[in-house]
Design an enzyme around this catalytic site. Structure first.
Site, PDB file in Angstrom:
ATOM      1  CB  CYS A  62     -32.344 -58.173  19.143  1.00 41.73           C
ATOM      2  SG  CYS A  62     -30.707 -58.208  19.912  1.00 41.73           S
ATOM      3  CD  GLN A 236     -21.305 -42.832  22.309  1.00 43.07           C
ATOM      4  OE1 GLN A 236     -22.184 -43.515  21.792  1.00 43.07           O
ATOM      5  NE2 GLN A 236     -21.398 -41.508  22.407  1.00 43.07           N
ATOM      6  CG  PHE A 263     -24.959 -31.669  24.971  1.00 40.65           C
ATOM      7  CD1 PHE A 263     -26.024 -31.597  25.858  1.00 40.65           C
ATOM      8  CD2 PHE A 263     -24.946 -30.816  23.879  1.00 40.65           C
ATOM      9  CE1 PHE A 263     -27.061 -30.699  25.648  1.00 40.65           C
ATOM     10  CE2 PHE A 263     -25.971 -29.918  23.658  1.00 40.65           C
ATOM     11  CZ  PHE A 263     -27.025 -29.849  24.545  1.00 40.65           C
ATOM     12  CD  GLU A 283     -22.762 -33.661  30.761  1.00 38.74           C
ATOM     13  OE1 GLU A 283     -23.810 -33.943  31.364  1.00 38.74           O
ATOM     14  OE2 GLU A 283     -22.590 -33.877  29.545  1.00 38.74           O
ATOM     15  CG  ASP A 331     -22.513 -37.131  21.805  1.00 37.30           C
ATOM     16  OD1 ASP A 331     -23.549 -37.496  21.219  1.00 37.30           O
ATOM     17  OD2 ASP A 331     -21.802 -37.909  22.464  1.00 37.30           O
ATOM     18  CB  CYS A 357     -28.412 -41.324  19.652  1.00 31.99           C
ATOM     19  SG  CYS A 357     -29.243 -40.316  20.900  1.00 31.99           S
TER      20      CYS A 357
END
Length: 400
Positions: A62, A236, A263, A283, A331, A357
């Protein structure tokens, strides 16, 4: 000498006026730089909070536990906004979702043998130092409960000089563990590992490229359908984050009868979409599409789903292949989908939904589409990598 933190970088580090980067600081704070390069906080800002995890200072899992949730959410929104503004693009923000603590269902852990047995955890930032994380506030309790198994696997897989990697995924059947190691899988070792999986009630255990044992079906729920992705496959990070993205995508595709899912992975979006539209999933990894297809065939009340194995970076779907669809969903990985987006821009498609992302490559790809007449209509920001600088976005685009 006291200095003031000017801003946070994309990695979540604080930057001083001279460019020096410091960890665990916030904009506006007055600090003194210590001889070891750390920061001594002289004047904290109101958004500084006590980190909820006792491992925060030593663990590299983190980066932002010292900041309030409100600050982190606004900062992540600003990161996306700046990426778009750098290309003169709008920021039609609609919503922000943040996954809760103890919700990560997938983790890549490191393991090392010790004199007393083994230690398993995360590396410190930019370091080979390994930190044990018995009170981790990031991972699901079910994964935390699996550490005795991970330590036992490390004792078997690692030497005193080499580490092993363990990709651990929480599934509907239990924990799915992939061990990456230099040790060769032999017949006797296979028997030993199968017994270990039985003792620790693992759903599936894989050793490098070999599945040692599948005791329970390691399924995930995609919409109304269950799918068993390959061991170690992309997923995810949290169920809550996935649900937020699926909700955003389903709202954006309303009215589309024929969708191409580019994707597609193992069907995170494909199968929820198939509840109301026919879907063509493309994919690069055959195993992911095989898992998707098995899930679809066992699903109920789904529209037709077809699949195609194709490397969309080298061979994107061409405009004539795209023209038969009402909408394209993308994605891609962090690198974005530059070649595929150029093909979409040259096609007759009028609607696109992009999941990303990486705000920087997202902005680049959106710019390509806007230059072809698309408009970025709305944008959702998803923070499923809690306390990290990573950001997910879902954007809806259309052109007249």
């Amino acid at each position: 000498m006291t200095q003031t933190i000017e801003r946070l970088t994309l990695t979540g580090q604080g930057q001083l006026p001279d460019g020096t980067l410091l960890d665990r600081v916030l904009p506006g704070e007055e600090v003194e730089v210590q001889p070891d390069g750390s920061a001594r906080i002289i004047t904290p800002v109101v958004d500084r909070v006590k980190p909820p995890c006792r491992h925060f200072k030593s663990c590299g899992g983190c980066a932002l536990q010292h900041a309030s949730d409100g600050f982190v959410g606004e900062w992540k929104k600003t990161v996306v906004e700046r990426a778009l503004a750098a290309r003169d693009l709008p920021f039609p923000f609609r919503s922000l979702h943040t996954s809760p603590p103890q919700s990560r269902r997938r983790a890549r852990l490191s393991g090392r043998r010790t004199k007393k047995g083994a230690m398993v955890g995360f590396h410190a930032k930019a370091s080979d130092a390994l930190t044990e994380i018995p009170d981790c506030q990031l991972l699901l309790p079910s994964i935390m409960a699996g550490f005795p198994a991970f330590e036992a696997l490390t004792v078997i897989a690692a030497s005193r000089k080499s580490e092993v990697n363990l990709t651990v995924t929480d599934t509907l059947g239990g924990l799915d563990v992939l061990v990456e190691t230099e040790r060769e899988l032999t017949g006797p070792l296979r028997i030993e590992l199968a017994a270990l999986a039985e003792v620790h009630d693992l759903a599936r255990l894989a050793w490098n490229d070999d599945v040692v044992v599948t005791r329970k079906d390691p399924q995930q729920q995609f919409g109304t359908t269950r799918v068993a992705p390959p061991s170690g496959a992309f997923l995810q990070a949290t169920r809550e984050g996935e649900a937020a993205m699926v909700h955003s995508v389903l709202g954006a595709v309303a009215g589309a009868a024929r969708i191409v899912d580019l994707f597609s992975g193992a069907g995170t979006f494909t199968l929820p979409l198939a509840q109301g539209a026919t879907v063509h999933a493309v994919e690069g990894e055959a195993e992911l599409l095989q898992a998707l297809d098995r899930g679809w065939r066992h699903g109920q009340h789904l529209r037709p789903v077809t699949t195609k194995v194709r490397d969309l970076f080298r061979r994107p779907l061409e405009p004539d292949e795209l023209n038969g669809f009402d909408l394209a969903l993308l994605d891609p990985p962090r690198a974005g989908a530059e070649a595929q987006v150029r093909a979409i821009a040259a096609s007759d498609l009028r609607r696109v939904v992009m999941v990303s992302c990486n705000p920087v490559t997202f902005a680049r790809d959106v710019q390509t589409l806007t230059e072809a007449g698309f408009v970025l209509d709305q944008l959702d920001v998803i923070d499923q990598f809690r306390w990290s600088p990573h950001i997910e976005v879902v954007g809806e685009l259309s052109r007249p």
